[in-house]
Design a protein around this motif. Structure first.
Motif, PDB file in Angstrom:
ATOM      1  N   GLY A 141       0.820  -1.207   0.000  1.00 34.29           N
ATOM      2  CA  GLY A 141       0.000   0.000   0.000  1.00 34.29           C
ATOM      3  C   GLY A 141       0.849   1.249   0.000  1.00 34.29           C
ATOM      4  N   ASP A 142       0.302   2.266   0.592  1.00 41.98           N
ATOM      5  CA  ASP A 142       0.963   3.556   0.720  1.00 41.98           C
ATOM      6  C   ASP A 142       2.188   3.394   1.626  1.00 41.98           C
ATOM      7  N   PRO A 143       3.368   3.846   1.217  1.00 42.13           N
ATOM      8  CA  PRO A 143       4.564   3.704   2.056  1.00 42.13           C
ATOM      9  C   PRO A 143       4.435   4.407   3.408  1.00 42.13           C
ATOM     10  N   ARG A 144       3.579   5.418   3.495  1.00 39.33           N
ATOM     11  CA  ARG A 144       3.372   6.110   4.777  1.00 39.33           C
ATOM     12  C   ARG A 144       2.814   5.165   5.831  1.00 39.33           C
ATOM     13  N   GLU A 145       2.095   4.150   5.404  1.00 42.84           N
ATOM     14  CA  GLU A 145       1.476   3.225   6.359  1.00 42.84           C
ATOM     15  C   GLU A 145       2.527   2.526   7.221  1.00 42.84           C
ATOM     16  N   ALA A 146       3.744   2.385   6.708  1.00 43.78           N
ATOM     17  CA  ALA A 146       4.813   1.753   7.477  1.00 43.78           C
ATOM     18  C   ALA A 146       5.429   2.728   8.477  1.00 43.78           C
ATOM     19  N   ARG A 147       5.056   3.994   8.411  1.00 43.30           N
ATOM     20  CA  ARG A 147       5.609   5.014   9.316  1.00 43.30           C
ATOM     21  C   ARG A 147       4.512   5.634  10.163  1.00 43.30           C
ATOM     22  N   ARG A 148       3.535   4.826  10.561  1.00 41.71           N
ATOM     23  CA  ARG A 148       2.389   5.377  11.276  1.00 41.71           C
ATOM     24  C   ARG A 148       2.323   4.873  12.708  1.00 41.71           C
ATOM     25  N   VAL A 149       1.571   5.618  13.503  1.00 41.20           N
ATOM     26  CA  VAL A 149       1.162   5.183  14.828  1.00 41.20           C
ATOM     27  C   VAL A 149      -0.356   5.282  14.841  1.00 41.20           C
ATOM     28  N   GLU A 150      -1.018   4.193  15.207  1.00 41.23           N
ATOM     29  CA  GLU A 150      -2.481   4.176  15.327  1.00 41.23           C
ATOM     30  C   GLU A 150      -2.861   4.318  16.780  1.00 41.23           C
ATOM     31  N   ILE A 151      -3.960   5.016  17.011  1.00 43.85           N
ATOM     32  CA  ILE A 151      -4.454   5.245  18.355  1.00 43.85           C
ATOM     33  C   ILE A 151      -5.910   4.776  18.398  1.00 43.85           C
ATOM     34  N   ARG A 152      -6.196   3.801  19.267  1.00 41.45           N
ATOM     35  CA  ARG A 152      -7.554   3.262  19.354  1.00 41.45           C
ATOM     36  C   ARG A 152      -8.072   3.359  20.776  1.00 41.45           C
ATOM     37  N   ILE A 153      -9.219   3.993  20.924  1.00 50.20           N
ATOM     38  CA  ILE A 153      -9.884   4.017  22.222  1.00 50.20           C
ATOM     39  C   ILE A 153     -10.711   2.749  22.308  1.00 50.20           C
TER      40      ILE A 153
END
Length: 154
Positions: A141-153
């Motif tokens: 997918g998008d290369p940015r996806e490998a440089r992300r932090v997800e936040i889930r409540i």
């Protein structure tokens, strides 16, 4: 007489084809008219849906510094956390498979910690914040996806 029948059949088939073409054109016109504005590409729609489900902060290559646009996302998360006191907030850093795996996992962890510290500074109690083990993206997918932090409540 056979020529007259052939001409009649040809005329009838031509008329039927014209009617079918007009019906198809009318259906397409209605479909386009009702669809309104052009749709976003599927990849952009998928990313937007994922962001709505789990807010994301995207980092620069090989950096754990919070990007300037992260504060908008973090402010929304902090507000949601204040509206849900005690609800666990899971913070997950991601990386890809390229390069040194140990370095990538450490970088994903530092990015998640940077998000955690920013949320604490924004008034979210540390007891609500949980770091998840760094996760590897599946790629494609998008290369940015490998440089992300997800936040889930939760």
């Amino acid at each position: 007489m056979s020529d007259a029948n052939d001409d009649a059949q040809t005329y009838a088939l031509g008329a039927i084809a014209a009617v079918v073409a007009l019906v198809i054109a009318g259906v397409l016109t209605l479909a386009i008219g009702r669809s309104g504005a052009p749709k976003a590409p599927a990849a952009a729609t998928a990313v937007a849906a994922a962001e709505a489900a789990a807010p994301r902060v995207y980092f620069e290559v090989d950096s754990d510094a919070l990007p300037a646009d992260a504060m908008e996302v973090l402010n929304r998360v902090a507000e949601a956390a204040r509206n849900n006191p005690g609800a666990p907030i899971l913070i997950s850093g991601f990386h890809d498979a390229s390069g040194n795996a140990e370095h990538n996992a450490d970088l994903a962890k530092r990015r998640a910690q940077a998000v955690r510290h920013a949320l604490e500074a924004n008034g979210v109690p540390a007891s609500q914040l949980q770091l998840d083990k760094p996760q590897q993206t599946l790629g494609g997918g998008d290369p940015r996806e490998a440089r992300r932090v997800e936040i889930r409540i939760q």
